[in-house]
Structure formats: C-alpha cells, structure tokens
Design an enzyme around this catalytic site. Structure first.
Site, PDB file in Angstrom:
ATOM      1  N   GLY A  12      42.734   2.510  34.616  1.00  0.00           N
ATOM      2  CA  GLY A  12      42.219   1.353  34.116  1.00  0.00           C
ATOM      3  C   GLY A  12      42.174   1.578  32.231  1.00  0.00           C
ATOM      4  O   GLY A  12      42.220   0.670  31.477  1.00  0.00           O
ATOM      5  N   ALA A  53      38.730   2.787  35.849  1.00  0.00           N
ATOM      6  CA  ALA A  53      37.853   1.650  36.421  1.00  0.00           C
ATOM      7  C   ALA A  53      36.571   2.660  36.695  1.00  0.00           C
ATOM      8  O   ALA A  53      36.740   3.719  37.015  1.00  0.00           O
ATOM      9  CB  ALA A  53      38.435   1.130  37.477  1.00  0.00           C
ATOM     10  N   GLU A 102      45.559   1.261  31.235  1.00  0.00           N
ATOM     11  CA  GLU A 102      46.138  -0.096  31.454  1.00  0.00           C
ATOM     12  C   GLU A 102      45.533  -1.269  30.416  1.00  0.00           C
ATOM     13  O   GLU A 102      46.382  -1.953  30.236  1.00  0.00           O
ATOM     14  CB  GLU A 102      45.814  -0.560  32.887  1.00  0.00           C
ATOM     15  CG  GLU A 102      46.511   0.324  33.924  1.00  0.00           C
ATOM     16  CD  GLU A 102      45.920  -0.123  35.407  1.00  0.00           C
ATOM     17  OE1 GLU A 102      44.787   0.023  35.758  1.00  0.00           O
ATOM     18  OE2 GLU A 102      46.599  -0.646  36.159  1.00  0.00           O
ATOM     19  N   GLU A 120      45.413   7.152  39.657  1.00  0.00           N
ATOM     20  CA  GLU A 120      44.875   6.333  40.773  1.00  0.00           C
ATOM     21  C   GLU A 120      45.133   7.123  42.211  1.00  0.00           C
ATOM     22  O   GLU A 120      44.615   6.974  43.021  1.00  0.00           O
ATOM     23  CB  GLU A 120      45.130   5.085  40.557  1.00  0.00           C
ATOM     24  CG  GLU A 120      44.285   4.411  39.794  1.00  0.00           C
ATOM     25  CD  GLU A 120      45.171   4.281  38.194  1.00  0.00           C
ATOM     26  OE1 GLU A 120      45.813   5.235  38.034  1.00  0.00           O
ATOM     27  OE2 GLU A 120      44.624   3.394  37.438  1.00  0.00           O
TER      28      GLU A 120
HETATM   29  N1  CAA Z   1      34.345   6.373  37.216  1.00  0.00           N
HETATM   30  C1  CAA Z   1      32.769   6.627  37.317  1.00  0.00           C
HETATM   31  N2  CAA Z   1      32.437   7.737  37.006  1.00  0.00           N
HETATM   32  C2  CAA Z   1      33.403   8.752  36.714  1.00  0.00           C
HETATM   33  C3  CAA Z   1      34.668   8.165  36.334  1.00  0.00           C
HETATM   34  C4  CAA Z   1      35.236   7.083  36.787  1.00  0.00           C
HETATM   35  N3  CAA Z   1      36.296   6.596  36.685  1.00  0.00           N
HETATM   36  N4  CAA Z   1      35.403   9.195  35.875  1.00  0.00           N
HETATM   37  C5  CAA Z   1      34.398  10.407  35.913  1.00  0.00           C
HETATM   38  N5  CAA Z   1      33.359   9.878  36.227  1.00  0.00           N
HETATM   39  C6  CAA Z   1      32.140  10.489  36.196  1.00  0.00           C
HETATM   40  C7  CAA Z   1      32.048  11.796  36.931  1.00  0.00           C
HETATM   41  O1  CAA Z   1      31.649  11.394  38.253  1.00  0.00           O
HETATM   42  C8  CAA Z   1      31.001  12.803  36.339  1.00  0.00           C
HETATM   43  O2  CAA Z   1      29.538  12.247  36.624  1.00  0.00           O
HETATM   44  P1  CAA Z   1      28.223  13.205  37.023  1.00  0.00           P
HETATM   45  O3  CAA Z   1      28.388  13.846  35.530  1.00  0.00           O
HETATM   46  O4  CAA Z   1      27.409  12.202  37.453  1.00  0.00           O
HETATM   47  O5  CAA Z   1      29.046  14.179  38.102  1.00  0.00           O
HETATM   48  C9  CAA Z   1      31.260  12.431  34.966  1.00  0.00           C
HETATM   49  O6  CAA Z   1      31.925  11.012  34.758  1.00  0.00           O
HETATM   50  C10 CAA Z   1      31.881  13.523  34.020  1.00  0.00           C
HETATM   51  O7  CAA Z   1      33.150  13.612  34.838  1.00  0.00           O
HETATM   52  P2  CAA Z   1      33.870  15.227  35.072  1.00  0.00           P
HETATM   53  O8  CAA Z   1      32.461  16.199  35.627  1.00  0.00           O
HETATM   54  O9  CAA Z   1      34.965  15.042  35.949  1.00  0.00           O
HETATM   55  O10 CAA Z   1      34.063  15.516  33.425  1.00  0.00           O
HETATM   56  P3  CAA Z   1      35.173  16.154  32.812  1.00  0.00           P
HETATM   57  O11 CAA Z   1      35.196  16.274  31.542  1.00  0.00           O
HETATM   58  O12 CAA Z   1      35.586  17.409  33.589  1.00  0.00           O
HETATM   59  O13 CAA Z   1      36.567  15.410  33.327  1.00  0.00           O
HETATM   60  C11 CAA Z   1      37.717  13.153  33.351  1.00  0.00           C
HETATM   61  C12 CAA Z   1      36.932  13.914  32.769  1.00  0.00           C
HETATM   62  C13 CAA Z   1      39.289  13.866  33.118  1.00  0.00           C
HETATM   63  C14 CAA Z   1      37.843  11.673  32.965  1.00  0.00           C
HETATM   64  C15 CAA Z   1      37.629  12.989  35.003  1.00  0.00           C
HETATM   65  O14 CAA Z   1      36.439  12.727  35.226  1.00  0.00           O
HETATM   66  C16 CAA Z   1      38.453  12.278  35.707  1.00  0.00           C
HETATM   67  O15 CAA Z   1      39.772  12.652  36.144  1.00  0.00           O
HETATM   68  N6  CAA Z   1      37.933  11.074  36.097  1.00  0.00           N
HETATM   69  C17 CAA Z   1      38.828  10.218  36.939  1.00  0.00           C
HETATM   70  C18 CAA Z   1      39.823   9.406  36.267  1.00  0.00           C
HETATM   71  C19 CAA Z   1      40.497   8.450  37.188  1.00  0.00           C
HETATM   72  O16 CAA Z   1      40.878   8.709  38.437  1.00  0.00           O
HETATM   73  N7  CAA Z   1      40.617   7.234  36.716  1.00  0.00           N
HETATM   74  C20 CAA Z   1      41.143   6.310  37.299  1.00  0.00           C
HETATM   75  C21 CAA Z   1      40.073   5.386  37.851  1.00  0.00           C
HETATM   76  S1  CAA Z   1      40.700   4.212  39.259  1.00  0.00           S
HETATM   77  C22 CAA Z   1      41.395   2.798  38.359  1.00  0.00           C
HETATM   78  O17 CAA Z   1      41.218   3.027  37.023  1.00  0.00           O
HETATM   79  C23 CAA Z   1      41.978   1.748  39.030  1.00  0.00           C
HETATM   80  C24 CAA Z   1      42.438   0.770  38.475  1.00  0.00           C
HETATM   81  O18 CAA Z   1      43.542   0.755  38.306  1.00  0.00           O
HETATM   82  C25 CAA Z   1      41.883  -0.303  38.037  1.00  0.00           C
END
Ligand code: CAA
Length: 696
Positions: free
Chosen positions: A102, A63, A105, A125
């Site tokens: 998400g 998400a 999901e 999450e």
């Molecule tokens: N939402 C918004 N922005 C996100 C994001 C997300 N889910 N995931 C990453 N970003 C953004 C980061 O903030 C970063 O932004 P900036 O360049 O502006 O700083 C950019 O994307 C790149 O991210 P990373 O620097 O972390 O890049 P990476 O290649 O090292 O890692 C990744 C990529 C593995 C996807 C890592 O970003 C990550 O772990 N992201 C979070 C994943 C996560 O927690 N997902 C669950 C979200 S909650 C959800 O989904 C709830 C639900 O059930 C509905």
C-alpha cells in the site's frame, strides 16, 4: 499520542508527514490523516504543490496487516489514493526505507516520485497470499510495462532505487537529505510548469499480448504449486492491459477480496507474524543483556560444519574452522570454495565476494587457537564420547564468557553441558542441512543455560539470516521428534498395504516438497538405520522392530547416493522411480510377518501421517519443549518445507478442527494401544473445550 499524519509548509509547498512507527503502516488513523491533510493542503491557496514523506525509518511499508480480517473502517486505501490522484495540485512522493505494498500504491497515486538512493520499492503482497489491492496492479503496469509489473507483483521482491529509476518507477534519485532533495525537485517542476501525471490516464507500454500472461503463468506453475495469489496477480495485471482503468480496478478489488478471505492468505499472514514472534522469547525482553559476538569457531569441517561456517562468513563474521587432520580440513575448505563458486556462477555473488568470504574462514588444526573466540559451535560426529572429548577441550581453551554451542540433532544438551565447568554458557544450535541454505535454527536451551546466552544466540540467528526458534531438551527436539513419528507411521502404512509412492503422493499433494520416502532417500537411508541399530544394541526392549527399510539398507540401497533407496534414481536425476525390487522386499516382509495387505485410502494416509505429528506437537507444547504453537509451526515451515499457505502443522490442525483430529487419534489409540497415539492431554482438553491451538 500525536497525530500520525501532519501538514507543514515550506514556502508554497505543503509537506504531509506520516509518523506511525515502526513502519508507517497505513492503518485507519494514517488513512484518515492522509485524507484530511490533503484536503487542508488543497484548500490552502498559498500552497502550489504537496510532498508526501515518511518519518522514521521508512515510507509506509504497506497496509496495516493487523487490520486484515477485521471490519473495514473508512476511508479505504483506494479511496485515499484516488483523492491524491484527483487533487488539483501537484503531488510528489518522497521515498526512503521500504515503500512496500500500500505504501508504493500511495506513491503511485502521486504525480511524481523521488527516492533516496538507499530506498527499496516493491509490491510484496503475494507473500501474504494477497495482491496489491489499492490500484497497484493497474497503475504499476501503466508506468513500467506489463512484463516488468508481472515480475514485481508476482515475484514480490522489491527493487532498489537505481533500478526503479531505470524502470521509470521513480523520477529522481537523491542522496543526503531526502526532504531537501524532494523540495528542490518539486520547485523545479513548478518552475518548469510540469504537467500533472495521473497514471490512470496512461496506456500500458510495451508487450501486452495475451501470450505474455499464459507464458508467465506456465513459467511459475511448478514453483508456485498450491499458492493462489500468484495466479490472481497475473489475472489482475492482465486486466490492466485489457480493460479501461476503472473496470480494471473493479477486477482487482474482486480478486483481492477473494484472496483476503482465503485460508491460504490467512495462513501466510499467520506465518509473517509468527516468524517475527519466535524471536520474542517469553521471559526475556529487550533489557536482557547480550554478549558481544565478534568472532566464531566451528569444530568439524564436514558437510554440516562447513555449511555452518559459511553462514558466518556470509554475514562478515570471521570464523575459525577446526579439524583434527589436515586432509579433512583441506577437503572441507575445498567444498566451501566450490559452493561459493557455484553461487558466483549463478550471478548471486561476485568473484571478489568469493575471495572475501573465503578470507574470513581461517582453518586450524589446534584447539589452542580458539582462546579468543566469542562463540564455538561443535559439529562433529553424533556420539556422546566424541562430544565429551570436544567439550572437555573447549572448556580448557576457551576464554571465560565464550558461548559453547553444540549442533547435535538428538543428543542430550544437558549431558553435553555437564562435560564443562560452565554449563550456563552451553546451549544447542541445531542447524538444518544444507546449513548454509535452510533458514531454520533450533536453539536448544539447557536446564542451566544463562538468559544472556539465550538472548545472544537468538539475536545472532537473525544476524546470520536464520529464523531462530528456542526449544527445550528432548530426543530430536521439536522438528525431528515430530518427523520421526511421521516416518514410522509412513513405514507402518506400507507394512499394512500402501505403496511407498502412494504415501509420498498424499503428502506431496498436501504441499510438502517431497514425500517421507523420497525424503529419506535424499537424507540417506543409512542414517536412520545406524540410529536404530545402536538402539537395538543398547536398549533392545525399547528399540523399533526390524522392518523392510532395514532390509533395503542391508541390500545396499542407501538412497539417492547409491541411486537406489526406497525408489530408484537415474544418473543425475532426483526423480523417484518406483522399484520392483523394493516391492518384492516389501511383499516378502509382509509374508514373513503374516500380514495380509489391505487397501489403504489416501485419506487414511493423510490422517495417520499428519495427525500423529499434531498429537506429538501437542505433547511437545504440554512438556514446554516449545513455548507456543507458533514456534512449532515456524520450525515446520523453515526446517521441512511445510507449505507456507497452510501456516504450519498446528495452524493446519486448527483448520481441520482439533476435535476431528482428537476423535481420530483416540480411535487409533483404542485400536492399537500404541503410545504414540495416546492423545496428548492438551489435545484432549482443546477438543473438550472445542478450541484450537490458536483460539483464545
Ligand atoms: N502492517 C503491520 N505491521 C507491520 C507491517 C505491516 N504492513 N510491516 C511490518 N510490521 C511490523 C512487524 O510485525 C514488526 O512488529 P513487531 O516489532 O511488533 O514484531 C515491526 O513492524 C517491524 O518489522 P520487522 O521486524 O519486519 O522489521 P524489518 O526492519 O526487518 O523489516 C519491513 C521491515 C521490510 C517493512 C518488513 O516488516 C516487511 O516486509 N513488512 C511487510 C511489508 C508488506 O508485506 N507490505 C504489504 C502489506 S499488504 C498491503 O499493503 C495490501 C494492499 O495492497 C492494500
């Protein structure tokens, strides 16, 4: 900007592409696009099946976290996923990169899943203080079983494609071109008239007994102390086995929304962004040039130097390790090897990797061998004369453009830089002990450090798996400067009547891994003692007065290493045990100094130990030693184990209320006149404007 989601056709197969950089997060535009493209595909009689795929580097990574806390905009993700699951045509998810949260999901709402061999899939999450709120806690157990779902959802770690295949989470793993693989897979399904596979209609396989959940909860209780999300995740998975699908989904939603508005999740989301933000140094940007770092040298093979060298070897970067004497070098190398062997015993690396990493560490006794390295990190004794000797040598032997870094934790980096004819190439890289484990790296910019040196060191921090935070020069930089104020306050509280165990318990209960006294026992009481004694000799007017901790050291109580410090320790056990001998020393100290002990409440301990740090943090910001509150917070989380679910010292301060903190700081200042309690101007200003460190 083009649409974030589009529909194209390959014969009778529709391809829904998500193109929303950087990680295809499922923001409002993506959700709307996914819904409208699906509807268009369903209405198109020429299409028999649909593939969902991500453009760029990944399938959706979750998400859009930036939307959390804002008013929700329909369609919600669960609604979109339900439409995919309910659609009349076969839907296949084609996964590459990281299908997280998400994103996974969405894939679980599809009938089948094909993954590229390099893909990773997970529900992380929990790391944001949340649970998978779009059906993940109900669908994943139906596919892989409750036990495995608990591991993935509560642990939050993604699995690799091959493991996902074994678990039944994906149906096929392909290499090469993902879309080609997914098209071939879907055509096979169509040719075989494969059935629809709606996960909601499946039963949870394997063990589903209630004790599975109670035992799992017990197994994580200690490690997850203070966190809310892991326990809610367990409840949600339990609902998957105990309730029909739709009721389970309702339960998941209810638990998800409770977490979403919790302060713990707000703090954890803050840390997620703060950790990424610290890498962006104000004044520098992507165009700032960087120097090429291929080889590194570390001066000093002691505990710190050895730990630092391991970081580079772990990242595949060759590192020369220099000592002045052969036996010290041999000892240092033996410790590194033992550390690696211990990691191998735990199954985290292979025996072959131990040898590969050892081979990257090249021991040397001669500075003359450092002429070709791109970066040197000095990790020798904390004494300016010793530093001077080292940096004079480095200036002599290192090639022009090599970065010369010091691991000092307290000394003036500008003075160290001045020992060389190239202060623009000098900066601090302050690792935290154990240097191969702790993720924080305080990168200290000197007055003359060049921008490209800063950019290089910040980038390198990430390359070696650290969270680098840029700080300025002052005694103790950010972390230790704040820590020293808290330690002094903890001692003062005991002087006045608290017991060491009472002080420690209050901070442990706040969420620290240990209290201030258990921490000084771990670090060694003699470290602070030596610094105080130096100060008493060099600068008696400004040196701290003697207190009972000095007496403990003089009585041979140095901490865990002598099994006696502020607390006693049993052989092979790190549990602090209150000591009657220490109580006697404290009582004598109070008597000798005419102190009548008084009752001190836990609240007073909390306020004095924490508010003194907040006030110092505000001074640090005011002086520009840290650029932003988030830099201070990240330092406390990754360097000192400040609980992630409280977001860092200054994020926590905002939750308490800066005005409340200011009033108390000012009250103590009026009572004591002590300089440390003089309210920082920034704290005063924020309190007057009724703002927090983070409020705009
Ligand atoms: N939402 C918004 N922005 C996100 C994001 C997300 N889910 N995931 C990453 N970003 C953004 C980061 O903030 C970063 O932004 P900036 O360049 O502006 O700083 C950019 O994307 C790149 O991210 P990373 O620097 O972390 O890049 P990476 O290649 O090292 O890692 C990744 C990529 C593995 C996807 C890592 O970003 C990550 O772990 N992201 C979070 C994943 C996560 O927690 N997902 C669950 C979200 S909650 C959800 O989904 C709830 C639900 O059930 C509905």
């Amino acid at each position: 900007m083009s649409d974030p989601v589009s529909l194209s056709r390959d014969g009778d197969i529709g391809i829904i592409r998500i193109d929303y950089p950087p990680v295809n997060a499922l923001g409002h535009g993506v959700r709307t696009g996914l819904q409208s493209c699906l509807r268009e595909a369903m209405a198109d009689d020429s299409l028999q099946a649909v593939i969902v795929i991500g453009e760029g580097k990944t399938f959706p990574a979750g998400a859009d976290i930036r939307e959390f806390g804002k008013p929700p905009q329909p369609p919600s993700l669960p609604e979109v996923i339900n439409e995919y699951e309910a659609s009349d045509k076969l839907v296949v998810a084609a996964i590459h990169g990281t299908a997280l949260g998400g994103g996974l999901e969405v894939a679980l709402g599809c009938d089948y899943r094909v993954a590229l061999d390099s893909a990773r899939l997970g529900l992380p999450e929990v790391n944001l203080g949340l649970l998978p709120g779009a059906g993940g806690t109900q669908r994943l157990p139906r596919l892989v079983g409750a036990r495995q779902a608990l591991d993935m959802i509560v642990g939050g770690k993604p699995v690799k494609a091959a493991q996902a295949r074994e678990l039944g989470l994906v149906d096929d793993v392909v290499s090469g071109d993902l879309l080609d693989g997914a098209l071939a897979f879907t055509r096979r399904l169509l040719a075989d008239r494969a059935p629809r596979r709606r996960i909601r209609e499946m039963d949870v396989p394997g063990d589903t007994g209630a004790e599975l959940f109670s035992e799992f909860e017990q197994s994580i209780a200690r490690k997850q102390r203070g966190f809310k999300a892991p326990f809610s995740c367990i409840k949600a998975v339990q609902a998957a086995v105990e309730l029909p699908f739709d009721q389970g989904i309702e339960r998941e939603r209810e638990l998800f929304f409770k977490l979403l508005i919790s302060p713990e999740s707000a703090a954890q989301r803050h840390v997620f962004f703060a950790e990424r933000e610290v890498a962006k140094v104000p004044g520098l940007d992507k165009t700032t040039p960087k120097r090429d770092i291929q080889t590194v040298a570390v001066i000093g093979a002691g505990t710190m130097g050895g730990g630092i060298a391991m970081n580079f070897a772990n990242a595949g970067i060759p590192v020369k390790l220099l000592e002045v004497k052969q036996d010290a070098l041999d000892k240092g190398l033996a410790i590194i090897r033992r550390n690696y062997q211990n990691t191998a015993k735990k199954g985290r690396i292979s025996a072959e990797q131990v040898e590969q990493r050892m081979a990257l560490i090249q021991p040397t006794l001669s500075y003359d061998e450092l002429g070709d390295v791109d970066l040197v990190i000095e990790a020798v004794f904390e004494n300016m004369d010793v530093k001077k000797a080292v940096f004079t040598e480095l200036d002599r032997v290192c090639k022009p453009g090599a970065i010369l870094a010091t691991n000092t934790s307290t000394l003036d980096v500008n003075r160290i830089a001045a020992f060389t004819g190239r202060p623009q190439d000098v900066m601090g890289m302050h690792f935290f002990s154990p240097a191969n484990v702790m993720r924080l790296l305080e990168n200290v910019r000197g007055d003359k450090t060049a921008d490209d040196v800063i950019a290089t060191v910040m980038d390198l921090s990430r390359r070696i798996g650290k969270v680098g935070v840029l700080v300025g020069v002052c005694h103790g930089f950010v972390g230790n400067r704040m820590l020293h104020k808290r330690q002094a306050e903890a001692v003062q509280l005991v002087n006045e009547g608290a017991s060491p165990q009472q002080v420690d318990k209050v901070l442990f209960d706040l969420g620290f891994p240990m209290g201030p006294f258990a921490m000084s026992d771990l670090a060694g009481m003699d470290v602070g003692y030596r610094i105080r004694e130096e100060l008493r000799k060099d600068d008696p007017d400004n040196a701290p007065p003697r207190n009972w901790t000095d007496e403990l050291v003089e009585a041979g109580r140095l901490g865990q290493k002598t099994r006696a410090g502020v607390f006693d320790y049993q052989e092979g056990d790190r549990t602090p045990i209150p000591s009657p001998d220490v109580d006697a020393i404290i009582e004598k100290y109070r008597r000798d100094n005419g102190i009548t002990p008084r009752h001190i409440s836990d609240q007073e301990i909390l306020e004095r130990c924490m508010y003194v740090m907040v006030n110092e943090g505000a001074k640090i910001l005011e002086e520009g030693i840290a650029a932003r509150p988030l830099d201070v917070d990240v330092i406390w989380i990754y360097g000192y184990g400040f609980p992630v679910y409280r977001g860092g010292v200054l994020f926590w301060a905002d939750q308490v209320g800066v005005k409340t903190i200011f009033d108390k700081v000012n009250e103590i200042y009026q009572q004591t006149g002590s300089d440390v309690w003089k309210p920082a101007q920034l704290l005063t200003d924020l309190a007057e404007q009724n703002k927090g460190f983070y409020s705009k």
